[in-house]
Design a protein around this motif. Sequence first.
Motif, PDB file in Angstrom:
ATOM      1  N   GLY A 594       0.823  -1.216   0.000  1.00  0.00           N
ATOM      2  CA  GLY A 594       0.000   0.000   0.000  1.00  0.00           C
ATOM      3  C   GLY A 594       0.854   1.261   0.000  1.00  0.00           C
ATOM      4  N   MET A 595       1.914   1.257   0.817  1.00  0.00           N
ATOM      5  CA  MET A 595       2.806   2.423   0.892  1.00  0.00           C
ATOM      6  C   MET A 595       3.553   2.623  -0.422  1.00  0.00           C
ATOM      7  SD  MET A 595       4.214   1.832   4.766  1.00  0.00           S
ATOM      8  CE  MET A 595       5.276   3.275   4.856  1.00  0.00           C
ATOM      9  N   SER A 596       3.966   1.519  -1.043  1.00  0.00           N
ATOM     10  CA  SER A 596       4.668   1.612  -2.331  1.00  0.00           C
ATOM     11  C   SER A 596       3.753   2.213  -3.400  1.00  0.00           C
ATOM     12  CB  SER A 596       5.155   0.221  -2.768  1.00  0.00           C
ATOM     13  OG  SER A 596       5.768   0.279  -4.030  1.00  0.00           O
ATOM     14  N   SER A 597       2.486   1.789  -3.407  1.00  0.00           N
ATOM     15  CA  SER A 597       1.530   2.317  -4.389  1.00  0.00           C
ATOM     16  C   SER A 597       1.307   3.815  -4.196  1.00  0.00           C
ATOM     17  CB  SER A 597       0.201   1.577  -4.267  1.00  0.00           C
ATOM     18  OG  SER A 597       0.361   0.227  -4.592  1.00  0.00           O
ATOM     19  N   MET A 598       1.190   4.227  -2.936  1.00  0.00           N
ATOM     20  CA  MET A 598       0.984   5.655  -2.664  1.00  0.00           C
ATOM     21  C   MET A 598       2.211   6.475  -3.038  1.00  0.00           C
ATOM     22  SD  MET A 598      -1.213   5.728   0.869  1.00  0.00           S
ATOM     23  CE  MET A 598      -0.658   4.229   1.662  1.00  0.00           C
ATOM     24  N   ALA A 599       3.390   5.935  -2.713  1.00  0.00           N
ATOM     25  CA  ALA A 599       4.632   6.636  -3.064  1.00  0.00           C
ATOM     26  C   ALA A 599       4.756   6.777  -4.577  1.00  0.00           C
ATOM     27  CB  ALA A 599       5.839   5.887  -2.489  1.00  0.00           C
ATOM     28  N   TYR A 600       4.296   5.753  -5.300  1.00  0.00           N
ATOM     29  CA  TYR A 600       4.365   5.807  -6.763  1.00  0.00           C
ATOM     30  C   TYR A 600       3.446   6.909  -7.306  1.00  0.00           C
ATOM     31  CZ  TYR A 600       4.405   4.256 -11.624  1.00  0.00           C
ATOM     32  OH  TYR A 600       4.539   4.201 -12.983  1.00  0.00           O
ATOM     33  N   SER A 601       2.267   7.052  -6.735  1.00  0.00           N
ATOM     34  CA  SER A 601       1.369   8.110  -7.206  1.00  0.00           C
ATOM     35  C   SER A 601       1.959   9.490  -6.901  1.00  0.00           C
ATOM     36  CB  SER A 601      -0.025   7.958  -6.570  1.00  0.00           C
ATOM     37  OG  SER A 601       0.034   8.135  -5.177  1.00  0.00           O
ATOM     38  N   MET A 602       2.738   9.585  -5.797  1.00  0.00           N
ATOM     39  CA  MET A 602       3.408  10.850  -5.481  1.00  0.00           C
ATOM     40  C   MET A 602       4.534  11.127  -6.478  1.00  0.00           C
ATOM     41  SD  MET A 602       3.307  10.347  -1.344  1.00  0.00           S
ATOM     42  CE  MET A 602       3.851  11.938  -0.765  1.00  0.00           C
ATOM     43  N   TYR A 603       5.216  10.058  -6.897  1.00  0.00           N
ATOM     44  CA  TYR A 603       6.241  10.214  -7.950  1.00  0.00           C
ATOM     45  C   TYR A 603       5.598  10.718  -9.240  1.00  0.00           C
ATOM     46  CZ  TYR A 603       8.397   8.373 -12.217  1.00  0.00           C
ATOM     47  OH  TYR A 603       8.851   8.218 -13.491  1.00  0.00           O
ATOM     48  N   LEU A 604       4.450  10.148  -9.624  1.00  0.00           N
ATOM     49  CA  LEU A 604       3.754  10.599 -10.833  1.00  0.00           C
ATOM     50  C   LEU A 604       3.387  12.080 -10.730  1.00  0.00           C
ATOM     51  CD1 LEU A 604       1.382   7.598 -11.677  1.00  0.00           C
ATOM     52  CD2 LEU A 604       3.513   8.235 -12.809  1.00  0.00           C
ATOM     53  N   PHE A 605       3.039  12.533  -9.520  1.00  0.00           N
ATOM     54  CA  PHE A 605       2.712  13.945  -9.303  1.00  0.00           C
ATOM     55  C   PHE A 605       3.899  14.835  -9.674  1.00  0.00           C
ATOM     56  CE2 PHE A 605       2.862  17.730  -6.619  1.00  0.00           C
ATOM     57  CZ  PHE A 605       1.636  18.316  -6.885  1.00  0.00           C
ATOM     58  N   THR A 606       5.128  14.395  -9.333  1.00  0.00           N
ATOM     59  CA  THR A 606       6.319  15.199  -9.657  1.00  0.00           C
ATOM     60  C   THR A 606       6.522  15.314 -11.156  1.00  0.00           C
ATOM     61  OG1 THR A 606       7.908  13.342  -9.640  1.00  0.00           O
ATOM     62  CG2 THR A 606       7.438  14.431  -7.526  1.00  0.00           C
ATOM     63  N   ARG A 607       5.918  14.426 -11.932  1.00  0.00           N
ATOM     64  CA  ARG A 607       6.014  14.462 -13.396  1.00  0.00           C
ATOM     65  C   ARG A 607       4.805  15.155 -14.026  1.00  0.00           C
ATOM     66  NH1 ARG A 607       9.054  10.491 -16.077  1.00  0.00           N
ATOM     67  NH2 ARG A 607       7.335  10.211 -17.530  1.00  0.00           N
ATOM     68  N   GLY A 608       3.863  15.581 -13.173  1.00  0.00           N
ATOM     69  CA  GLY A 608       2.649  16.189 -13.704  1.00  0.00           C
ATOM     70  C   GLY A 608       1.688  15.173 -14.257  1.00  0.00           C
ATOM     71  N   GLU A 609       1.783  13.911 -13.782  1.00  0.00           N
ATOM     72  CA  GLU A 609       0.935  12.826 -14.281  1.00  0.00           C
ATOM     73  C   GLU A 609       0.152  12.211 -13.119  1.00  0.00           C
ATOM     74  OE1 GLU A 609       3.615  10.086 -16.098  1.00  0.00           O
ATOM     75  OE2 GLU A 609       4.390  11.530 -17.544  1.00  0.00           O
ATOM     76  N   GLY A 610      -0.696  11.237 -13.455  1.00  0.00           N
ATOM     77  CA  GLY A 610      -1.425  10.494 -12.430  1.00  0.00           C
ATOM     78  C   GLY A 610      -2.652  11.228 -11.943  1.00  0.00           C
ATOM     79  N   LEU A 611      -3.261  10.684 -10.900  1.00  0.00           N
ATOM     80  CA  LEU A 611      -4.521  11.226 -10.390  1.00  0.00           C
ATOM     81  C   LEU A 611      -4.344  12.260  -9.285  1.00  0.00           C
ATOM     82  CD1 LEU A 611      -6.814   8.075 -10.372  1.00  0.00           C
ATOM     83  CD2 LEU A 611      -6.737   9.940 -12.004  1.00  0.00           C
ATOM     84  N   LEU A 612      -3.122  12.471  -8.815  1.00  0.00           N
ATOM     85  CA  LEU A 612      -2.880  13.553  -7.853  1.00  0.00           C
ATOM     86  C   LEU A 612      -2.703  14.829  -8.668  1.00  0.00           C
ATOM     87  CD1 LEU A 612      -0.354  11.861  -5.383  1.00  0.00           C
ATOM     88  CD2 LEU A 612      -2.831  11.877  -5.288  1.00  0.00           C
ATOM     89  N   LYS A 613      -3.772  15.562  -8.839  1.00  0.00           N
ATOM     90  CA  LYS A 613      -3.747  16.700  -9.763  1.00  0.00           C
ATOM     91  C   LYS A 613      -3.287  17.995  -9.092  1.00  0.00           C
ATOM     92  CE  LYS A 613      -5.482  14.265 -13.130  1.00  0.00           C
ATOM     93  NZ  LYS A 613      -4.627  13.811 -14.235  1.00  0.00           N
ATOM     94  N   THR A 614      -3.584  18.152  -7.796  1.00  0.00           N
ATOM     95  CA  THR A 614      -3.268  19.402  -7.110  1.00  0.00           C
ATOM     96  C   THR A 614      -2.360  19.136  -5.919  1.00  0.00           C
ATOM     97  OG1 THR A 614      -5.109  19.290  -5.541  1.00  0.00           O
ATOM     98  CG2 THR A 614      -5.587  20.205  -7.725  1.00  0.00           C
ATOM     99  N   THR A 615      -1.768  20.213  -5.414  1.00  0.00           N
ATOM    100  CA  THR A 615      -0.909  20.072  -4.227  1.00  0.00           C
ATOM    101  C   THR A 615      -1.725  19.557  -3.038  1.00  0.00           C
ATOM    102  OG1 THR A 615      -1.272  22.428  -3.770  1.00  0.00           O
ATOM    103  CG2 THR A 615       0.750  21.822  -4.929  1.00  0.00           C
ATOM    104  N   GLN A 616      -3.004  19.938  -2.970  1.00  0.00           N
ATOM    105  CA  GLN A 616      -3.846  19.459  -1.873  1.00  0.00           C
ATOM    106  C   GLN A 616      -4.030  17.945  -1.952  1.00  0.00           C
ATOM    107  OE1 GLN A 616      -4.669  21.652   0.515  1.00  0.00           O
ATOM    108  NE2 GLN A 616      -5.244  19.827   1.663  1.00  0.00           N
ATOM    109  N   ASP A 617      -4.163  17.415  -3.181  1.00  0.00           N
ATOM    110  CA  ASP A 617      -4.224  15.959  -3.364  1.00  0.00           C
ATOM    111  C   ASP A 617      -2.963  15.306  -2.814  1.00  0.00           C
ATOM    112  OD1 ASP A 617      -6.641  16.169  -4.665  1.00  0.00           O
ATOM    113  OD2 ASP A 617      -5.784  16.081  -6.676  1.00  0.00           O
ATOM    114  N   LEU A 618      -1.814  15.913  -3.121  1.00  0.00           N
ATOM    115  CA  LEU A 618      -0.529  15.363  -2.670  1.00  0.00           C
ATOM    116  C   LEU A 618      -0.446  15.347  -1.143  1.00  0.00           C
ATOM    117  CD1 LEU A 618       2.429  14.468  -3.539  1.00  0.00           C
ATOM    118  CD2 LEU A 618       3.047  16.826  -2.980  1.00  0.00           C
ATOM    119  N   PHE A 619      -0.845  16.452  -0.510  1.00  0.00           N
ATOM    120  CA  PHE A 619      -0.765  16.521   0.955  1.00  0.00           C
ATOM    121  C   PHE A 619      -1.699  15.494   1.597  1.00  0.00           C
ATOM    122  CE2 PHE A 619       0.111  21.268   0.085  1.00  0.00           C
ATOM    123  CZ  PHE A 619       1.434  20.985  -0.207  1.00  0.00           C
TER     124      PHE A 619
END
Length: 763
Positions: A594-619
């Motif tokens: 679960g932690m690996s999956s979440m960390a991966y979505s945070m990595y996608l955020f750094t590329r401007g990709e994935g479902l974490l669209k805003t900084t609030q999503d990231l936090f």
Amino acid sequence: MATSPCSSSGVSSSSSSGLGADAGLEIRTRSVEQTLVPLVSQITTLINHKDKPKRSDKTLQAIQRVGQAVNLAVGRFVTVGEAIANENHELKEEMSVACIEARRAGETIAQLTDVASLDHPESDSHITIFTDKTGVVKAARLLLSSVTKVLVLADRIVIKQIITSRNKVLATMEQLEKVSSFQEFVQIFSQFGNEMVEFAHLTGDRQNDLKDEKKKARMAASRAVLEKCTMMLLTASKTCLRHPDCESARINKDGVFHRMRLALEQVIEIVTDSRPNGENEMAPISIYSGIKEFKNKVEGLRENLYFLSKENLSTMLEVILEHTEDFTDSAYTSHEHREHILELSKQAKMELEQLVSVWMQAQNQKTKDLMEDLEVAILKMCQCMNELKREVHSAATSLAADLLKYHTDHTVLKALKITGVEGNLEAVAEYTCKLSEQKEQLVEMCRLLRHVSGTEPLEITCIHAEDTFQVTGPQIISAAETLALHPSSKIAKENLEVFCEAWESQLSDMSLLLREINDVFEGRRGEKRVYLSLPRPGKHNANLKALKPVKLDTEEQAKIAKLGLELHLLTSDVDCETEKWEDQENEIVQHGQGMSSMAYSMYLFTRGEGLLKTTQDLFHQAEIFATEGTKLASALHALSDQVRDDDKPLLLLEAEKLISLCKQLQATAKASAQGKSATFTKVDACILKTRNVMTLLCQLLPLCCKLLRKNKAGNGCLKPAPPWKEDRIRTGTNARIPERRVETFGIKSLENHVTNMTFLESK
């Protein structure tokens, strides 16, 4: 026919300072990617140093040390590259040019950073990093490009080894096909076994090194075929030698050789990234992937009403509904599932008509009421597609579960063995018909499962399973007919046993595959998934008022890219560790995944990709990640009660470290941040603290597995890898397995020289 070791890995990755390597190169292996990370870090330190009016001696010395470290490491790196060139004449010219470029760029960086001894490093009389920032960037780009070229060329040598090994195997197979005596066969098969072991080593390493999960799955499927076919080739050939005039025995043997050649060819296609006659690979289209893409397009209308046409959307839905006919036309789909799928297909067409109507109106007049109507239409369309996906998933998995349960006793196979030994040709013919019916059922099951598998690797596994049933069924029949014709033949009996075991093994694999497909559907594991507790962007509350998104701009993404890449590599390491556990339901593994999956979505955020669209999503994601880490710490405390007293302090110490890091991350994620600069600082801190937790997790997982294995005293938690994965095969002979040749030059030796560079953070 030998295949040219064309470019298999190259570079199209860029660093956090906009340092792009050669656009014509693409990194396809993890070893090349990981080798470049420390070099990118060093260069980024130089490029991103802060220009201040006053610079301390300590700062100047640090900059000079980094420049010298880069130059020295590049020098050692180039020395190894030149040695590779001397050992491989066909690559000598290209390698030499890349080495010269790398050495020149390293020396330029050393000159530009030679500032510690200058009284006025910013003086125009001496060109330095402070007076010629463009020169440093140019040298850095040249360095990255040339170093990557050296790595890619070194990687070609690995490809060449695999091709050479394949050619040896093919040549020996041709000899095996032509032998006419047992003595000659045993001698050549001994050689063949050794060559297959070498091929297994090389392809196993390559499979683990591939970045593309789809290619990994294809490679795994091909290697599985080769593993099983090696034993089949032995018994089928022996049967043919014993009964040279038996047509069914010859058909049986020819089928094995043909399948092995296809598998060997596919391995080379994957390794060289090529297709025969320049054909493009047609990706299998599934209902799951079709619905996923369709929903993404529909939800994209929230952001842009004009990015696609209504005709495109209608065509996408038509394709999906055409694929549902695989279910509605199947004789094995239940009446209830068929009716529900037809109803949902009809409803999907109606929902699309309504969506298109509102969408067209919104394009002409963007009123608040129309936008709210559009949001409702989008939600209803997506809900309908979700229900359709759920229905086809239920239809496929329930059919699979029923078939696997029904065939679990292998009644037909047992009957074929008995009637074959009895020499009862009539009874064998009767049971071969039943086996053919069973094969058709299982093939249909695989086709339907492919539609709902959820990930490309699982789709490929379904296709591999379908092929296995298609091929193995007729081979069992020819082996049974041979035994019925020669009922007293021990080798014919053994041959039938081997093919039946392959069938039983594939049925067993299908049970595991079915569980994986269900796990992916329910979000428990599979491809990197977005954590399910995260709200989907755009799905708002009843008043349909969207929050104004706060996104990172291009410059901010560039600054944080290096940290994101490190996080990406850590998720891969964690995934590798969790895959080693036999008990995938273990609480520690579940939290780790679960932690690996979440960390991966945070990595996608750094590329401007994935479902974490805003900084609030990231936090929000960071908070959930920290909570999951705290749960993992609780699981570690529970584990400490099971281990021996002398192991307990270490485990508890690591658990406390994890709790501390998670609390820090939680506090950072919850802290308020006003303004663009403060928000970016908070984003940077969240990613950095997530990376720290993942680094600790990489250490924790193998430690926990080791302690559990130690505690269970032989009843270990690690998976016993199949023989092929351990790079061993059972050849059926007493041939000694050759020791692995230690590679003097290659990616690993180059990697060591880059990794040994001292990493100095800019201050």
